[in-house]
Scaffold this motif. Structure first.
Motif, PDB file in Angstrom:
ATOM      1  N   GLY A 288       0.837  -1.197   0.000  1.00  0.00           N
ATOM      2  CA  GLY A 288       0.000   0.000   0.000  1.00  0.00           C
ATOM      3  C   GLY A 288       0.869   1.242   0.000  1.00  0.00           C
ATOM      4  O   GLY A 288       1.971   1.240   0.534  1.00  0.00           O
ATOM      5  N   GLY A 289       0.373   2.280  -0.595  1.00  0.00           N
ATOM      6  CA  GLY A 289       1.148   3.505  -0.699  1.00  0.00           C
ATOM      7  C   GLY A 289       0.971   4.430   0.488  1.00  0.00           C
ATOM      8  O   GLY A 289       0.216   4.151   1.424  1.00  0.00           O
ATOM      9  N   ASP A 290       1.670   5.539   0.410  1.00  0.00           N
ATOM     10  CA  ASP A 290       1.618   6.532   1.481  1.00  0.00           C
ATOM     11  C   ASP A 290       0.194   7.004   1.751  1.00  0.00           C
ATOM     12  O   ASP A 290      -0.212   7.137   2.909  1.00  0.00           O
ATOM     13  N   GLU A 291      -0.543   7.255   0.698  1.00  0.00           N
ATOM     14  CA  GLU A 291      -1.906   7.789   0.857  1.00  0.00           C
ATOM     15  C   GLU A 291      -2.799   6.807   1.602  1.00  0.00           C
ATOM     16  O   GLU A 291      -3.570   7.203   2.487  1.00  0.00           O
ATOM     17  N   LEU A 292      -2.686   5.527   1.266  1.00  0.00           N
ATOM     18  CA  LEU A 292      -3.490   4.519   1.947  1.00  0.00           C
ATOM     19  C   LEU A 292      -3.113   4.435   3.424  1.00  0.00           C
ATOM     20  O   LEU A 292      -3.994   4.413   4.296  1.00  0.00           O
ATOM     21  N   ARG A 293      -1.814   4.394   3.718  1.00  0.00           N
ATOM     22  CA  ARG A 293      -1.386   4.346   5.121  1.00  0.00           C
ATOM     23  C   ARG A 293      -1.865   5.577   5.878  1.00  0.00           C
ATOM     24  O   ARG A 293      -2.339   5.486   7.009  1.00  0.00           O
ATOM     25  N   ARG A 294      -1.767   6.751   5.249  1.00  0.00           N
ATOM     26  CA  ARG A 294      -2.219   7.997   5.886  1.00  0.00           C
ATOM     27  C   ARG A 294      -3.723   7.928   6.176  1.00  0.00           C
ATOM     28  O   ARG A 294      -4.177   8.287   7.265  1.00  0.00           O
ATOM     29  N   ASP A 295      -4.504   7.463   5.201  1.00  0.00           N
ATOM     30  CA  ASP A 295      -5.958   7.363   5.387  1.00  0.00           C
ATOM     31  C   ASP A 295      -6.322   6.395   6.514  1.00  0.00           C
ATOM     32  O   ASP A 295      -7.195   6.688   7.332  1.00  0.00           O
ATOM     33  N   VAL A 296      -5.656   5.255   6.551  1.00  0.00           N
ATOM     34  CA  VAL A 296      -5.932   4.266   7.593  1.00  0.00           C
ATOM     35  C   VAL A 296      -5.612   4.843   8.972  1.00  0.00           C
ATOM     36  O   VAL A 296      -6.402   4.726   9.910  1.00  0.00           O
ATOM     37  N   LEU A 297      -4.467   5.507   9.090  1.00  0.00           N
ATOM     38  CA  LEU A 297      -4.086   6.077  10.387  1.00  0.00           C
ATOM     39  C   LEU A 297      -5.005   7.227  10.791  1.00  0.00           C
ATOM     40  O   LEU A 297      -5.342   7.377  11.971  1.00  0.00           O
TER      41      LEU A 297
ATOM     42  N   LYS B 270      -8.157   7.494  10.037  1.00  0.00           N
ATOM     43  CA  LYS B 270      -9.420   6.881  10.493  1.00  0.00           C
ATOM     44  C   LYS B 270      -9.261   6.294  11.891  1.00  0.00           C
ATOM     45  O   LYS B 270     -10.170   6.399  12.721  1.00  0.00           O
ATOM     46  N   ARG B 271      -8.115   5.702  12.158  1.00  0.00           N
ATOM     47  CA  ARG B 271      -7.870   5.178  13.496  1.00  0.00           C
ATOM     48  C   ARG B 271      -7.841   6.313  14.522  1.00  0.00           C
ATOM     49  O   ARG B 271      -8.354   6.179  15.631  1.00  0.00           O
ATOM     50  N   ARG B 272      -7.239   7.426  14.124  1.00  0.00           N
ATOM     51  CA  ARG B 272      -7.185   8.585  15.021  1.00  0.00           C
ATOM     52  C   ARG B 272      -8.599   9.094  15.301  1.00  0.00           C
ATOM     53  O   ARG B 272      -8.938   9.390  16.446  1.00  0.00           O
ATOM     54  N   SER B 273      -9.430   9.183  14.275  1.00  0.00           N
ATOM     55  CA  SER B 273     -10.785   9.709  14.487  1.00  0.00           C
ATOM     56  C   SER B 273     -11.643   8.765  15.329  1.00  0.00           C
ATOM     57  O   SER B 273     -12.575   9.215  15.998  1.00  0.00           O
ATOM     58  N   ALA B 274     -11.339   7.476  15.328  1.00  0.00           N
ATOM     59  CA  ALA B 274     -12.093   6.510  16.136  1.00  0.00           C
ATOM     60  C   ALA B 274     -11.488   6.311  17.520  1.00  0.00           C
ATOM     61  O   ALA B 274     -12.060   5.611  18.353  1.00  0.00           O
ATOM     62  N   SER B 275     -10.363   6.952  17.778  1.00  0.00           N
ATOM     63  CA  SER B 275      -9.635   6.750  19.024  1.00  0.00           C
ATOM     64  C   SER B 275     -10.365   7.349  20.221  1.00  0.00           C
ATOM     65  O   SER B 275     -11.003   8.387  20.119  1.00  0.00           O
ATOM     66  N   LYS B 276     -10.217   6.694  21.331  1.00  0.00           N
ATOM     67  CA  LYS B 276     -10.770   7.199  22.587  1.00  0.00           C
ATOM     68  C   LYS B 276      -9.667   7.800  23.466  1.00  0.00           C
ATOM     69  O   LYS B 276      -9.900   8.153  24.608  1.00  0.00           O
TER      70      LYS B 276
ATOM     71  N   ILE C  47       5.041   8.666  10.669  1.00  0.00           N
ATOM     72  CA  ILE C  47       4.826   7.217  10.646  1.00  0.00           C
ATOM     73  C   ILE C  47       4.731   6.724   9.203  1.00  0.00           C
ATOM     74  O   ILE C  47       5.373   5.745   8.822  1.00  0.00           O
ATOM     75  N   VAL C  48       3.943   7.408   8.395  1.00  0.00           N
ATOM     76  CA  VAL C  48       3.744   7.023   6.992  1.00  0.00           C
ATOM     77  C   VAL C  48       5.072   6.972   6.242  1.00  0.00           C
ATOM     78  O   VAL C  48       5.325   6.054   5.459  1.00  0.00           O
ATOM     79  N   GLN C  49       5.936   7.931   6.485  1.00  0.00           N
ATOM     80  CA  GLN C  49       7.210   8.016   5.761  1.00  0.00           C
ATOM     81  C   GLN C  49       8.259   7.031   6.270  1.00  0.00           C
ATOM     82  O   GLN C  49       9.163   6.655   5.523  1.00  0.00           O
ATOM     83  N   ASN C  50       8.138   6.592   7.518  1.00  0.00           N
ATOM     84  CA  ASN C  50       9.175   5.745   8.104  1.00  0.00           C
ATOM     85  C   ASN C  50       8.794   4.282   8.273  1.00  0.00           C
ATOM     86  O   ASN C  50       9.669   3.440   8.445  1.00  0.00           O
TER      87      ASN C  50
ATOM     88  N   ARG D  87       0.134  -2.873   8.580  1.00  0.00           N
ATOM     89  CA  ARG D  87       0.183  -3.373   9.965  1.00  0.00           C
ATOM     90  C   ARG D  87       1.328  -2.734  10.745  1.00  0.00           C
ATOM     91  O   ARG D  87       1.196  -2.404  11.912  1.00  0.00           O
ATOM     92  N   GLU D  88       2.469  -2.601  10.070  1.00  0.00           N
ATOM     93  CA  GLU D  88       3.630  -1.986  10.712  1.00  0.00           C
ATOM     94  C   GLU D  88       3.323  -0.539  11.103  1.00  0.00           C
ATOM     95  O   GLU D  88       3.627  -0.095  12.214  1.00  0.00           O
ATOM     96  N   ALA D  89       2.686   0.205  10.198  1.00  0.00           N
ATOM     97  CA  ALA D  89       2.323   1.598  10.476  1.00  0.00           C
ATOM     98  C   ALA D  89       1.285   1.672  11.603  1.00  0.00           C
ATOM     99  O   ALA D  89       1.378   2.532  12.484  1.00  0.00           O
ATOM    100  N   ILE D  90       0.326   0.766  11.589  1.00  0.00           N
ATOM    101  CA  ILE D  90      -0.686   0.737  12.651  1.00  0.00           C
ATOM    102  C   ILE D  90      -0.028   0.425  13.991  1.00  0.00           C
ATOM    103  O   ILE D  90      -0.374   1.014  15.018  1.00  0.00           O
ATOM    104  N   GLY D  91       0.939  -0.479  13.995  1.00  0.00           N
ATOM    105  CA  GLY D  91       1.658  -0.796  15.225  1.00  0.00           C
ATOM    106  C   GLY D  91       2.368   0.421  15.794  1.00  0.00           C
ATOM    107  O   GLY D  91       2.353   0.660  17.008  1.00  0.00           O
TER     108      GLY D  91
END
Length: 173
Positions: A95-104, A106-112, A125-128, A134-138
């Motif tokens: 997956g590319g940068d844009e996909l990783r950014r979008d996933v993260l 969405k996780r941020r917006s759902a975060s408590k 995170i996306v760049q590194n 999964r690695e980016a989510i971790g």
């Protein structure tokens, strides 16, 4: 899961019942086949299942991190690797940068969490962490775990400090 089902069935003399249950399905998905390299009996059962499904027109989808040839090299049952090689491979890219950014995002917006992980920290995170989503989510989860109870915004400097050991692992690969 397949491994536990096979183990339980073998211990309780219930392999016939397991075969009946699985044979009645139209579709079976098996994920992370590479994790079953040491499970000889489970590999045999998957091979039997693949043989039954291929002759009956039903779907068996098997996913893993390695191709059949690489699985064979790693110790997978040769007949199972051969059967898998006759299937239709569908590699999944990281997956590319844009996909990783979008996933993260969405996780941020759902975060408590009380903290807010900044766009800049997400970009860090996306760049590194580019090997997989999964690695980016971790990495994102690590920030939430470390800073989640704090109020305020997590910026790049905090992200870099918190993810230092993960970054070393990424750079050494």
């Amino acid at each position: 899961d397949m491994r536990n089902g096979c183990s339980s069935a073998a211990r309780s003399s219930g392999l016939y019942e397991l075969h009946q249950e699985l044979s009645g399905r139209q579709l079976i998905l098996i994920d992370d086949l590479h994790l079953l390299l040491t499970c000889v009996r489970t590999q045999e059962e998957i091979l039997n299942l693949a043989n039954r499904f291929s002759t009956s027109g039903r779907q068996l989808v098997i996913a893993g991190e390695k191709s059949p040839a690489r699985l064979l090299e790693a110790g997978l049952n040769a007949r199972l690797a051969d059967r898998l090689a006759g299937g239709v491979p569908a590699p999944i890219e990281a997956g590319g940068d844009e996909l990783r950014r979008d996933v993260l995002a969405k996780r941020r917006s759902a975060s408590k969490a009380q903290c807010i992980i900044s766009d800049e920290a997400i970009d860090f995170i996306v760049q590194n962490f580019t090997t997989s989503i999964r690695e980016a989510i971790g990495a994102f989860n690590q920030l939430e775990l470390l800073y989640g109870e704090r109020t305020g915004t997590v910026g790049v400097d905090e992200a870099r400090a918190a993810l230092k050991s993960r970054l070393r692992e990424v750079l050494s690969d």
